[in-house]
Design a protein around this motif. Structure first.
Motif, PDB file in Angstrom:
ATOM      1  N   HIS A 192     -13.396  -9.900  10.654  1.00  0.00           N
ATOM      2  CA  HIS A 192     -12.578 -10.995  10.130  1.00  0.00           C
ATOM      3  C   HIS A 192     -11.105 -10.781  10.509  1.00  0.00           C
ATOM      4  CE1 HIS A 192     -16.121 -12.153   7.888  1.00  0.00           C
ATOM      5  NE2 HIS A 192     -16.161 -10.964   7.311  1.00  0.00           N
ATOM      6  N   PRO A 193     -10.764 -10.964  11.780  1.00  0.00           N
ATOM      7  CA  PRO A 193      -9.373 -10.748  12.201  1.00  0.00           C
ATOM      8  C   PRO A 193      -8.434 -11.789  11.600  1.00  0.00           C
ATOM      9  CG  PRO A 193     -10.634 -11.749  13.973  1.00  0.00           C
ATOM     10  CD  PRO A 193     -11.622 -11.395  12.903  1.00  0.00           C
ATOM     11  N   SER A 194      -7.433 -11.325  10.901  1.00  0.00           N
ATOM     12  CA  SER A 194      -6.471 -12.225  10.267  1.00  0.00           C
ATOM     13  C   SER A 194      -5.236 -11.421   9.869  1.00  0.00           C
ATOM     14  CB  SER A 194      -7.081 -12.870   9.021  1.00  0.00           C
ATOM     15  OG  SER A 194      -6.086 -13.512   8.249  1.00  0.00           O
ATOM     16  N   PRO A 195      -4.043 -12.012   9.987  1.00  0.00           N
ATOM     17  CA  PRO A 195      -2.837 -11.318   9.507  1.00  0.00           C
ATOM     18  C   PRO A 195      -2.923 -10.961   8.028  1.00  0.00           C
ATOM     19  CG  PRO A 195      -2.229 -13.164  10.910  1.00  0.00           C
ATOM     20  CD  PRO A 195      -3.710 -13.277  10.667  1.00  0.00           C
ATOM     21  N   ASP A 196      -3.718 -11.738   7.274  1.00  0.00           N
ATOM     22  CA  ASP A 196      -3.878 -11.447   5.847  1.00  0.00           C
ATOM     23  C   ASP A 196      -4.659 -10.164   5.605  1.00  0.00           C
ATOM     24  OD1 ASP A 196      -2.500 -13.721   5.145  1.00  0.00           O
ATOM     25  OD2 ASP A 196      -4.301 -14.955   4.967  1.00  0.00           O
ATOM     26  N   ASN A 197      -5.337  -9.673   6.634  1.00  0.00           N
ATOM     27  CA  ASN A 197      -6.141  -8.459   6.491  1.00  0.00           C
ATOM     28  C   ASN A 197      -5.424  -7.222   7.008  1.00  0.00           C
ATOM     29  OD1 ASN A 197      -8.291  -9.686   5.250  1.00  0.00           O
ATOM     30  ND2 ASN A 197      -9.463  -9.990   7.125  1.00  0.00           N
ATOM     31  N   VAL A 198      -4.102  -7.308   7.102  1.00  0.00           N
ATOM     32  CA  VAL A 198      -3.305  -6.185   7.608  1.00  0.00           C
ATOM     33  C   VAL A 198      -2.136  -5.930   6.665  1.00  0.00           C
ATOM     34  CG1 VAL A 198      -1.942  -5.288   9.527  1.00  0.00           C
ATOM     35  CG2 VAL A 198      -3.887  -6.789   9.988  1.00  0.00           C
ATOM     36  N   ASP A 200      14.726   4.741  10.046  1.00  0.00           N
ATOM     37  CA  ASP A 200      15.712   5.754   9.664  1.00  0.00           C
ATOM     38  C   ASP A 200      15.307   6.508   8.406  1.00  0.00           C
ATOM     39  OD1 ASP A 200      17.402   5.229  11.797  1.00  0.00           O
ATOM     40  OD2 ASP A 200      18.497   3.671  10.723  1.00  0.00           O
ATOM     41  N   ASP A 201      14.259   6.045   7.735  1.00  0.00           N
ATOM     42  CA  ASP A 201      13.783   6.759   6.556  1.00  0.00           C
ATOM     43  C   ASP A 201      13.283   8.139   6.981  1.00  0.00           C
ATOM     44  OD1 ASP A 201      12.818   6.034   3.536  1.00  0.00           O
ATOM     45  OD2 ASP A 201      11.465   7.479   4.480  1.00  0.00           O
ATOM     46  N   PRO A 202      13.563   9.183   6.196  1.00  0.00           N
ATOM     47  CA  PRO A 202      13.152  10.542   6.595  1.00  0.00           C
ATOM     48  C   PRO A 202      11.649  10.738   6.729  1.00  0.00           C
ATOM     49  CG  PRO A 202      14.002  10.506   4.338  1.00  0.00           C
ATOM     50  CD  PRO A 202      14.346   9.196   4.955  1.00  0.00           C
ATOM     51  N   HIS A 203      10.842   9.896   6.078  1.00  0.00           N
ATOM     52  CA  HIS A 203       9.397  10.002   6.275  1.00  0.00           C
ATOM     53  C   HIS A 203       9.081   9.607   7.717  1.00  0.00           C
ATOM     54  CE1 HIS A 203       9.634   9.682   1.874  1.00  0.00           C
ATOM     55  NE2 HIS A 203       8.485  10.328   1.854  1.00  0.00           N
ATOM     56  N   ASP A 204       8.278  10.398   8.388  1.00  0.00           N
ATOM     57  CA  ASP A 204       8.056  10.174   9.823  1.00  0.00           C
ATOM     58  C   ASP A 204       6.742   9.465  10.117  1.00  0.00           C
ATOM     59  OD1 ASP A 204       6.244  12.132   9.229  1.00  0.00           O
ATOM     60  OD2 ASP A 204       6.745  13.428  10.922  1.00  0.00           O
ATOM     61  N   GLU A 205       6.196   8.742   9.137  1.00  0.00           N
ATOM     62  CA  GLU A 205       4.884   8.142   9.329  1.00  0.00           C
ATOM     63  C   GLU A 205       4.895   6.664   8.960  1.00  0.00           C
ATOM     64  OE1 GLU A 205       0.264   9.200   8.124  1.00  0.00           O
ATOM     65  OE2 GLU A 205       1.865   9.656   6.716  1.00  0.00           O
ATOM     66  N   LEU A 206       4.237   5.862   9.788  1.00  0.00           N
ATOM     67  CA  LEU A 206       3.986   4.461   9.484  1.00  0.00           C
ATOM     68  C   LEU A 206       2.478   4.289   9.337  1.00  0.00           C
ATOM     69  CD1 LEU A 206       6.398   2.750  12.037  1.00  0.00           C
ATOM     70  CD2 LEU A 206       6.686   2.829   9.564  1.00  0.00           C
ATOM     71  N   LEU A 207       2.064   3.665   8.248  1.00  0.00           N
ATOM     72  CA  LEU A 207       0.639   3.494   7.960  1.00  0.00           C
ATOM     73  C   LEU A 207       0.253   2.030   8.101  1.00  0.00           C
ATOM     74  CD1 LEU A 207       0.394   5.707   4.742  1.00  0.00           C
ATOM     75  CD2 LEU A 207      -0.266   6.346   7.053  1.00  0.00           C
ATOM     76  N   VAL A 208      -0.819   1.780   8.829  1.00  0.00           N
ATOM     77  CA  VAL A 208      -1.344   0.428   8.979  1.00  0.00           C
ATOM     78  C   VAL A 208      -2.730   0.389   8.340  1.00  0.00           C
ATOM     79  CG1 VAL A 208      -1.992  -1.403  10.577  1.00  0.00           C
ATOM     80  CG2 VAL A 208      -0.077   0.112  11.137  1.00  0.00           C
ATOM     81  N   TYR A 209      -2.893  -0.500   7.358  1.00  0.00           N
ATOM     82  CA  TYR A 209      -4.187  -0.671   6.701  1.00  0.00           C
ATOM     83  C   TYR A 209      -4.821  -1.965   7.211  1.00  0.00           C
ATOM     84  CZ  TYR A 209      -2.593   2.879   3.383  1.00  0.00           C
ATOM     85  OH  TYR A 209      -2.134   4.039   2.810  1.00  0.00           O
ATOM     86  N   VAL A 210      -6.060  -1.862   7.670  1.00  0.00           N
ATOM     87  CA  VAL A 210      -6.780  -3.024   8.193  1.00  0.00           C
ATOM     88  C   VAL A 210      -8.079  -3.180   7.415  1.00  0.00           C
ATOM     89  CG1 VAL A 210      -7.854  -4.082  10.212  1.00  0.00           C
ATOM     90  CG2 VAL A 210      -5.816  -2.652  10.497  1.00  0.00           C
ATOM     91  N   ASN A 211      -8.300  -4.379   6.893  1.00  0.00           N
ATOM     92  CA  ASN A 211      -9.554  -4.615   6.186  1.00  0.00           C
ATOM     93  C   ASN A 211     -10.656  -4.922   7.191  1.00  0.00           C
ATOM     94  OD1 ASN A 211     -11.375  -5.107   4.021  1.00  0.00           O
ATOM     95  ND2 ASN A 211     -11.093  -7.295   4.364  1.00  0.00           N
ATOM     96  N   THR A 212     -11.681  -4.091   7.225  1.00  0.00           N
ATOM     97  CA  THR A 212     -12.789  -4.270   8.167  1.00  0.00           C
ATOM     98  C   THR A 212     -14.098  -4.597   7.458  1.00  0.00           C
ATOM     99  OG1 THR A 212     -13.241  -1.888   8.130  1.00  0.00           O
ATOM    100  CG2 THR A 212     -11.745  -2.696   9.841  1.00  0.00           C
TER     101      THR A 212
END
Length: 255
Positions: free
Chosen positions: A134-140, A176-188
């Motif tokens: 179900h690809p959709s911007p709402d699922n990200v 610029d935030d000191p946390h060095d991680e970006l998390l992407v959640y995808v509903n599958t």
């Protein structure tokens, strides 16, 4: 001297220097053009120049880029100088997982930053078509630990061979935030697991106490995928509203 003046005039009028700003450093004039690694102008860059003996020292910075120092050696009889400083992207870890908190090992990221304004950062996720029914911007949902939820300004989905290309734009200041991680959640999945739902509910309840609007945004995304036995009446108010609205919407479209 005439030749030097003509040469400098040609340099300053070159298309490469259309974004340059002029700085007076003692008796010298310095045109500093700050650009991305792809040579895109960064008009909001901060530049500082100072003279140290026979050296002009320049520092350049911009939100979401790696600051850089540069030096120019002054030469006898020449009072005008020009330079291009290219700022690199900071190294950030990118991870993608399902709404059930399971890593999506078949997905990968492309860090190409072309074609977007210099104050934004593109997260380019390539996800196998078979893994996303179900690809959709709402699922990200994109999260940067310590910065906030959700942080994507936009989400565009296209098809590239056997993959969905998901291009999400965020403000570069997030980097610029000191946390060095970006998390992407995808509903599958059609429904997330009970254990995952409980984790999301705990997170949303905590977030709602600090930022009800952001909590409502995330709740609206998650609501259709909560297990059926989770009753809206037992949820925090901001989450319950989204769950009730989504379930009523689904009921109306099934009648």
């Amino acid at each position: 001297m005439i030749f030097c003046a003509i040469l400098l005039g040609l340099i300053f009028s070159s298309p490469l220097f259309v974004g340059a700003a002029e700085y007076k450093v003692g008796q010298y004039l310095v045109d500093v053009d700050v650009r991305t690694s792809l040579m895109q102008v960064i008009p909001h860059a901060y530049v500082k120049c100072r003279l140290a003996g026979k050296t002009i020292k320049i520092s350049a910075a911009a939100p979401g880029y790696v600051a850089k120092n540069h030096e120019l050696t002054v030469r006898p009889g020449i009072t005008g100088y020009a330079t291009i400083i290219r700022l690199a992207d900071p190294e950030k870890r990118l991870d993608v997982m399902t709404f059930d908190y399971k890593p999506i090992v078949s997905a990968y990221f492309d860090r190409y930053q072309g074609g977007i304004p210099s104050h934004l950062y593109a997260i380019n996720l390539l996800l196998p078509i078979k893994s996303w029914p179900h690809p959709s911007p709402d699922n990200v949902i994109v999260n940067q630990p310590g910065y906030g939820w959700p942080i994507q300004n936009s989400c565009d989905i296209s098809v590239m061979e056997d993959f969905y290309k998901v291009r999400m734009l965020i403000d570069r200041a997030v980097l610029d935030d000191p946390h060095d991680e970006l998390l992407v959640y995808v509903n599958t999945a059609n429904v997330i697991s009970v254990a995952a739902a409980e984790k999301w509910l705990a997170l949303l309840a905590e977030l709602a106490a600090r930022d009800e609007l952001r909590a409502a945004q995330i709740a609206a995304v998650l609501a259709p995928f909560f297990p059926a036995h989770i009753e809206a009446g037992y949820l925090p108010e901001v989450i319950a509203r989204s769950v009730a609205l989504k379930r009523r919407f689904n009921e109306l479209h099934q009648e």
